[in-house]
Design a protein around this motif. Structure first.
Motif, short mmCIF file in Angstrom:
data_model
loop_
_atom_site.label_atom_id
_atom_site.label_comp_id
_atom_site.label_asym_id
_atom_site.label_seq_id
_atom_site.Cartn_x
_atom_site.Cartn_y
_atom_site.Cartn_z
N GLY A 267 4.94 5.93 7.64
CA GLY A 267 5.29 4.83 6.75
C GLY A 267 4.13 4.31 5.95
O GLY A 267 4.30 3.46 5.08
N GLU A 269 2.30 5.55 3.57
CA GLU A 269 2.31 5.78 2.13
C GLU A 269 3.18 4.76 1.41
O GLU A 269 2.79 4.22 0.37
N GLU A 270 4.36 4.46 1.96
CA GLU A 270 5.24 3.50 1.31
C GLU A 270 4.68 2.08 1.40
O GLU A 270 4.83 1.28 0.47
N ARG A 273 2.21 1.76 -1.28
CA ARG A 273 2.85 1.64 -2.59
C ARG A 273 3.35 0.22 -2.83
O ARG A 273 3.18 -0.34 -3.91
N VAL A 274 4.00 -0.34 -1.83
CA VAL A 274 4.51 -1.71 -1.97
C VAL A 274 3.36 -2.67 -2.27
O VAL A 274 3.43 -3.50 -3.18
N VAL A 309 8.88 -4.44 3.44
CA VAL A 309 8.65 -3.27 4.31
C VAL A 309 9.50 -3.37 5.58
O VAL A 309 10.07 -2.36 6.03
N GLY A 312 12.90 -2.40 4.76
CA GLY A 312 12.94 -0.95 4.55
C GLY A 312 12.98 -0.18 5.86
O GLY A 312 13.69 0.82 5.99
N ARG A 325 11.08 5.79 3.52
CA ARG A 325 10.96 6.48 2.25
C ARG A 325 11.07 5.49 1.09
O ARG A 325 11.40 4.31 1.28
N SER A 326 10.83 6.00 -0.13
CA SER A 326 10.85 5.14 -1.31
C SER A 326 12.18 4.42 -1.48
O SER A 326 12.21 3.24 -1.85
N VAL A 329 12.57 1.01 0.32
CA VAL A 329 11.85 -0.20 -0.12
C VAL A 329 12.15 -0.57 -1.56
O VAL A 329 11.81 -1.68 -1.98
N TRP A 362 4.07 9.72 -7.48
CA TRP A 362 5.00 8.58 -7.38
C TRP A 362 6.38 8.90 -7.96
O TRP A 362 7.17 8.00 -8.22
N PHE A 365 9.27 7.61 -5.84
CA PHE A 365 9.31 6.16 -5.91
C PHE A 365 9.89 5.72 -7.26
O PHE A 365 10.72 4.79 -7.31
#
Length: 373
Positions: A267, A269-270, A273-274, A309, A312, A325-326, A329, A362, A365
């Motif tokens: 998790g 990576e996500e 990103r957030v 998150v 998600g 995963r994208s 979220v 990305w 995403f």
């Protein structure tokens, strides 16, 4: 900035079924370990020395190897000033934008100093003076007239009598005339009860922590007389990307355990990103400093990133394949960013097309965000 833990809080007996234990219960093991090894001077009625209170909030390792998890990630000096203030005759005002852990820090300070974080007044536009001073049991009042038995003490009054720390949340949301009922309490350390011809005097150990959102300026500004009674400490947003990712990761893990959500692999990576999206939109510029972006009306705080998150993870656990995963979220990010359907939606679409779409790695995403947008 928010709470973090390494191996999870120690839950006190009888709180296993409580959705959110009070800090003094959730971290009872850490507080007990600190108290057992704390040989520094303690102000009267403090459970820990100022040094141990700071260690409880910031985390560290004790001589016996006990690891104290950090509850707050930020400059050490801020915590030291806050703790020191509580050891003086000045009250403490924690000021900051939404999501900077003001309430969390307030709760943990009270838990570490007094062993009781429950003496709380929640400030709203409808908070009455009785919530700060005292009220009456009207059945007793009508039957027997004004008496100590008929008096209902406020959390502040109880803290004064017991020598503990009281908490007032969202002070600037409380009407100005109710705010000013604190002036005598903080300056004279006494609460008059004219109906009984007496007063409640604060005993050693009493102090007060208030929180205020600096976006509420102009709602109910503090009078200069009241502001002078406080030492103001500003809690900033996380200084770096790594700090914020670390805070979100740790707090999400803790919330997941309390909600019986499974630990999800991969998790990180996500989460990054957030946090990246929130920081770039909040700062008005991309992380590399090359592209300016418009900021939405919302605060996009660390607390909101934690909420996105956590939601998600719940989606991935209950309706996905168990991997964050994208798509899990994307909806949460949209809800956090687009508060004003007209202006914020334009800001979000421009950010998606000019930044997210062009960013290497990305694509998933971008597609997920386009679908929910």
């Amino acid at each position: 900035m928010t709470s973090t833990t390494h191996a999870g809080p120690t839950t006190a007996a009888g709180t296993a079924e409580v959705l959110r234990p009070h800090a003094e219960d959730a971290f009872a093991g850490e507080l007990a370990a600190l108290a057992a090894q704390d040989d520094r001077p303690r102000p009267e009625r403090w459970r820990l020395s100022p040094w141990a209170v700071a260690t409880y909030l910031l985390g560290g390792a004790l001589p016996d190897g006990t690891v104290i998890s950090p509850k707050y990630v930020g400059p050490r000096r801020i915590v030291e000033v806050a703790v020191t203030t509580l050891a003086t005759d000045r009250a403490l005002l924690l000021l900051g934008v939404p999501g900077t852990a003001k309430t969390w820090v307030s709760e943990h300070l009270a838990a570490a100093v007094s062993g009781d974080s429950t003496l709380l007044v929640q400030g709203t536009a409808g908070t009455p003076e009785e919530a700060v001073r005292y009220g009456w049991n009207y059945a007793q009042l009508l039957a027997h007239g004004p008496s100590r038995d008929a008096l209902v003490p406020s959390p502040v009054m109880r803290a004064m009598a017991d020598g503990k720390v009281a908490r007032v949340e969202e002070l600037t949301r409380i009407p100005a005339d109710v705010q000013d009922s604190l002036i005598t309490i903080l300056s004279e350390k006494t609460l008059p009860v004219p109906e009984l011809g007496g007063e409640t005097q604060a005993v050693r150990g009493f102090n007060l922590i208030a929180t205020a959102n600096d976006r509420d300026r102009g709602v109910n500004e503090l009078s200069s007389a009241l502001r002078r009674r406080f030492n103001t400490v500003v809690l900033p947003l996380p200084a770096s990307m790594e700090d914020e990712v670390d805070i979100v990761t740790r707090r999400v893990r803790q919330l997941g355990r309390s909600l019986d959500l499974p630990d999800l692999p991969d998790g990180a990576e996500e989460i990054r990103r957030v946090v990246t999206v929130f920081r770039e939109l909040r700062d008005g510029v991309t992380a590399d400093g090359r592209t300016k972006v418009k900021s939405p009306t919302g605060t996009l705080s660390t607390a909101e990133a934690i909420s996105v998150v956590t939601s998600g993870i719940a989606l991935a656990a209950h309706f996905g394949d168990g991997v964050l995963r994208s798509g899990d979220v994307a909806a949460g990010i949209l809800g956090a960013v687009v508060r004003d359907p007209a202006g914020d939606r334009v800001v979000w679409q421009e950010y998606l097309e000019s930044v997210v779409r062009e960013r290497d790695g990305w694509k998933d995403f971008y597609r997920a965000c386009r679908e929910v947008s």
